[in-house]
Each structure stands twice: as structure tokens, then as C-alpha cells.
Design a protein around this motif. Sequence first.
Motif, PDB file in Angstrom:
ATOM      1  N   PRO A 198       0.775  -1.235   0.025  1.00 23.78           N
ATOM      2  CA  PRO A 198      -0.029   0.072   0.173  1.00 23.78           C
ATOM      3  C   PRO A 198       0.922   1.276  -0.100  1.00 23.78           C
ATOM      4  N   GLU A 199       1.990   1.049   0.313  1.00 20.27           N
ATOM      5  CA  GLU A 199       3.060   2.363   0.546  1.00 20.27           C
ATOM      6  C   GLU A 199       3.821   2.515  -0.740  1.00 20.27           C
ATOM      7  N   ALA A 200       3.535   1.858  -1.773  1.00 14.38           N
ATOM      8  CA  ALA A 200       4.280   1.924  -3.242  1.00 14.38           C
ATOM      9  C   ALA A 200       3.901   3.329  -3.890  1.00 14.38           C
ATOM     10  N   ARG A 201       4.935   3.754  -4.280  1.00 12.60           N
ATOM     11  CA  ARG A 201       5.160   4.794  -5.193  1.00 12.60           C
ATOM     12  C   ARG A 201       4.699   4.903  -6.626  1.00 12.60           C
ATOM     13  N   VAL A 202       3.343   5.452  -7.068  1.00 13.45           N
ATOM     14  CA  VAL A 202       2.986   5.391  -8.377  1.00 13.45           C
ATOM     15  C   VAL A 202       4.223   5.603  -9.339  1.00 13.45           C
ATOM     16  N   GLY A 203       4.747   6.455  -9.333  1.00 10.49           N
ATOM     17  CA  GLY A 203       5.870   6.933 -10.297  1.00 10.49           C
ATOM     18  C   GLY A 203       6.892   5.960 -10.585  1.00 10.49           C
ATOM     19  N   ASP A 204       7.386   5.306  -9.348  1.00 11.98           N
ATOM     20  CA  ASP A 204       8.305   4.264  -9.428  1.00 11.98           C
ATOM     21  C   ASP A 204       7.874   3.119 -10.100  1.00 11.98           C
TER      22      ASP A 204
END
Length: 575
Positions: free
Chosen positions: A185-191
Motif C-alpha cells: 500500500p505504500e508503493a509510489r506510483v511513479g516508481d
Amino acid sequence: MDQSLLSRASAPRCCSFNTVKSWLPILTWLPQYNLKWLKMDVLAGLTVGLTTVPQALAYADVAGLPVQFGLYSAFMGGFIYMLLGTSKDVTLGPTAIMSLLCFSVVGGEPHRAVLLSLLCGLIQATMGLLRLGFLLDFISYPVIKGFTCAAAITIGFGQVKNILGLRGVPSQFVLEFYYTFAKIPEARVGDVVLGLVCLTFLITLTVMKRTLPEDNAPTISRVARKLIWTVATMRNALVVIGASVVSFSWETYGYDVFTITGKTAQGLPPFTPPPTSDTTANGTNVTFGEMVEDFGGGLAVIPFMGLLESIAIAKAFGSQNGYRIVANQELLAIGLTNIMGSFVSAYPVTGSFGRTAVNSQTGVCTPAGGIITSAVVLLSLAFLMPAFYYIPKASLAAVIICAVAPMADYKVVMKMWKIYKRDLLPFGVTFFVSFWEVQYGIIAGIAVSGALLLYNTARPKIKIFDNDTLVLELRGEVSFPASDYLSNFIHTNALPASSPRSVVLDCHHVSGIDYTVVNELSDLLRQFKLQGVRLVFARLEPSVLKVLLAADVKGLRYTDSVEEALQESQNLHSD
């Protein structure tokens, strides 16, 4: 007088040009060097250099070190190997496996990684000077495959957190596996988007390169083939450059979209002796002895795995391209590379399969191509380090995942199952233990392989022909671990209390025996005599017969054929 003449006669042989050439292989090919070779070496060196730079940056992350340490480790091999190497194709530098091993031993501490390079190099060079390359033969193929498969999964999955842009994920595999999924859930969309785009691009170019038409296609097709091959070969560099441009663009407008590499040390590394002490985060001084003690089993595993990986690659490409390598000379080359590399802040390196393949496919003619590759790395260090600030970690993660994916060879399990099921034991032990600690996985696999080897030695194959007289056919060398088993086997089958039988021991396939076996056979002969039956040896090899006669074995009877031995055994009148 005679000794003086002998020493004078032997001195020229020791210092002859042929001897010098054996230690400096460059003297073999340099006198024949020509302009055509130079053209191909420059082309190959540039191509490999553009592959080396992004991979070196990525592998430094696997080793837990700042990215510049990957480049520090990538240029010394080109200079040393040109002088000492015996393969035109091999390129030395950081690899996924050595980076993982380094991280498992030093935990991402730069000072210790550099000292580890020095110690590994000393061990490897010493092995080369003492001609100890044969020791690598005791690491079996199932152990190697078990380790490389586990390493591929460990390294590949370890980069998932960078694709997702996660932080605070532990490095130990089991914990890493758990927290990677827990923190999704903490994943960064850009990465995530950038990482997936980079992976798609790399996979597409890899598939395109594998499915290129043959060189004998029409002219237009050949031009297209060369264009696609060039782009696919430089795919890692193109991905990193493209991702860096995208990252720089967003950063310029003030958007923190990607997790970037960040500030790196600029310029060439200083040429200084490797550190022999360290200071912990709380200010405690760590001595040289304590650092070496902390390396533990890694100080044995890393040099061996580095040598094994490099020599295996050199042999493979030597066979493919029609030349032979000198294993002990390769040990010396990689050892000296690691020794000198430690003076420029490098961590342990070895031969790279991927970059060696690129080198060979580009048409390199001599090891001089490594000089061009090293020059590309040095130029990157001197002028491009500020640009590395903007390299997204997701792009480096994509490069690593695509580089290690081919190492996860699941087909090898089916091959072992079909060919020799027992090999699955050292493979499985190495594979599963490596997820706990990489170096322990290798050590455990070697231990299991050694145990199986000893078991086979202690349990020689015995073929039974059951008649009135028992005929036992032995195979292989019968040495002391097998003596007790052989004695018990003969007792069980030939000397039961109720009906003892004479035995013909067919030794045609026995290549040697030792003192323990001779004693056991002498005892068996006495027991056979007490039981009123005979033990007759048939078809003894000359070397084995010589040992038995030298031991003056009482009651020894031997014949040239099994048929004669059967007749002899039926005559119960002892001399």
C-alpha cells in the motif's frame, strides 16, 4: 662443479622467453597485433563499456554500496586481464552473484568490502602461483546450479522493493519477502510505472535480439538486423539514460515522483592502500583481526566462487571460439585484479557472463578490448557522476532483474531427475539454505556433495553371480573407507554359519587398493581357511597384484581368468 653447471643450465630455462610468455600471455598475441584487430577491439570495448556502466551502478546497489563503488570495481580488470588473461572474450568486473556474496559478508560497509577484495585477491593469486586450480573441481555442478538459482531469486526479488519505491524493507530474504508484500500500500506510483516500462522495454529488446534473422538474409534485412542488434545490446544504457532524462525533467519542475540514486562521489577514486581497520557507527574501533574474523566463511566462499564463475565462463567461450584457456593463469589474473582493485576502492569482482557474451558477439579479437571498456568506465567516473544523481532506482532494478532472470534455470531440476536423482540432494540443500545465508548455502552444498562422494567411495559396486561358488565382481578403486563394507558383504553372502561357500573375487575393474584393504583381505583369507572354503582372486591388475605380493599375504591365490578361479576354488586341498 656438477651442481654449478646444473644451476647454470637450469637458469636459462627458468628465465626463457617461453617461460615469460606463460606468465605474460600478452607477449603471445601482441607481436601479431594488426589494424583489423584494433578496429574490432575498439568496437567491442565501446559496446561492452556501454553495458558495463549501468550494470556496475546496479550491482553496487545489490552489494549494498554507494553506486560509485560499482564503477570503482569495473575498470581495473581491463588493464590487468590484458596482461595476464588467456581468453580474448572474458571481461572482469562486478557481477550479480559476487555483489550478493559481498553484501552477505560485509553488510554494505565500503571499508570492509574493499579489504575483502584485497584478501580475496591474495587467496586467488596464491592459488594460481601454487597451481591449485584443481581444487575448484570439488565444487559440483548441482551445487553451482543450486546457488545460482537461489541467487537469481534472491537478487531479483530484492529489487522488487525498488520497483515499488518502498523504503525500510529488511535485506534478509524471509523478512524482505514478508515486508515487501506488507508495504505494498505504500508503493509510489511513479516508481511502479517507470519500473514496469523499463522492464517491458528490456524484455522486448531481449526477445527481439534472440529472434533476429541470420546474416545471410537480404541486404535491407541485414542492415535492420545490425540496427536492432546494436540497440538491443545497448539496452541497459538506453534504459538508464532515458529514465534519467525523465527523472531530471520531473525534478526540474519540482515534482518528487521517483526514488533517485542521489548524490554520489565525483571523480576518480584515490589510489590508496585498502583500510586495515574500521570504526563502527558508535565510534568503536575495529582492528584488522576482528574484521577478518567477521568475514567468517565468506573469506573461503567468495574467492572460490569468483574463480569458479570466471573460469567456467572462460572455458565456455574458449570452447565456442576454438581456443584453450590456462586455468591457473586465470586464477592469477583475477587474483591480481582484486588485489589492485582494492587500491582504488573496488569490491571483489569476477568474470561476467553477460558482458563476456556481448564482447564475443561483437567480434573482439584480443584482451585489449578490455582497455577500451575500462576507459569508458573511467570517463564516466571523471565526467558523468553528477548526472548519476538523477538515475531512478526503479530503472537500475529493472536492469538487475533482467540480468539475473536467465540464471533461474528451472529446467536443470528435470534434467537431474532424469539423469541422476541423487544430484537433487546437494542442489536442494544449496538452494534452500542459500535463502538463509548465501555463503552457508554453498558450504552446505559442498558438504553434502562431499558426503555423497565419500559414500560412493565407501560403498563400491559389487555384482553377484550366485552359483555353487560365489563370484563377486568389484568395480572401481577399493580404498580404506570401503574395507569394512567389503568384508561384511563377503561375510554375509559367503560365510554364514550354516553353509559357507568359496568365493571368486573378480578384480578386473579394481584399479588400486591400500594398506587397510590388504589387512582386511588377509583377515578374510584366514577366516575362509578356518571355514574350509577358499577365496580366490581373478584377473588382478598388475598394480594391485604387486601390492598384494609386496604385502606377503598368506594363502593368496590368484588366476588370470574367472574360469580358472572357479576350478581352483573347487579344489579344497590346501597346500
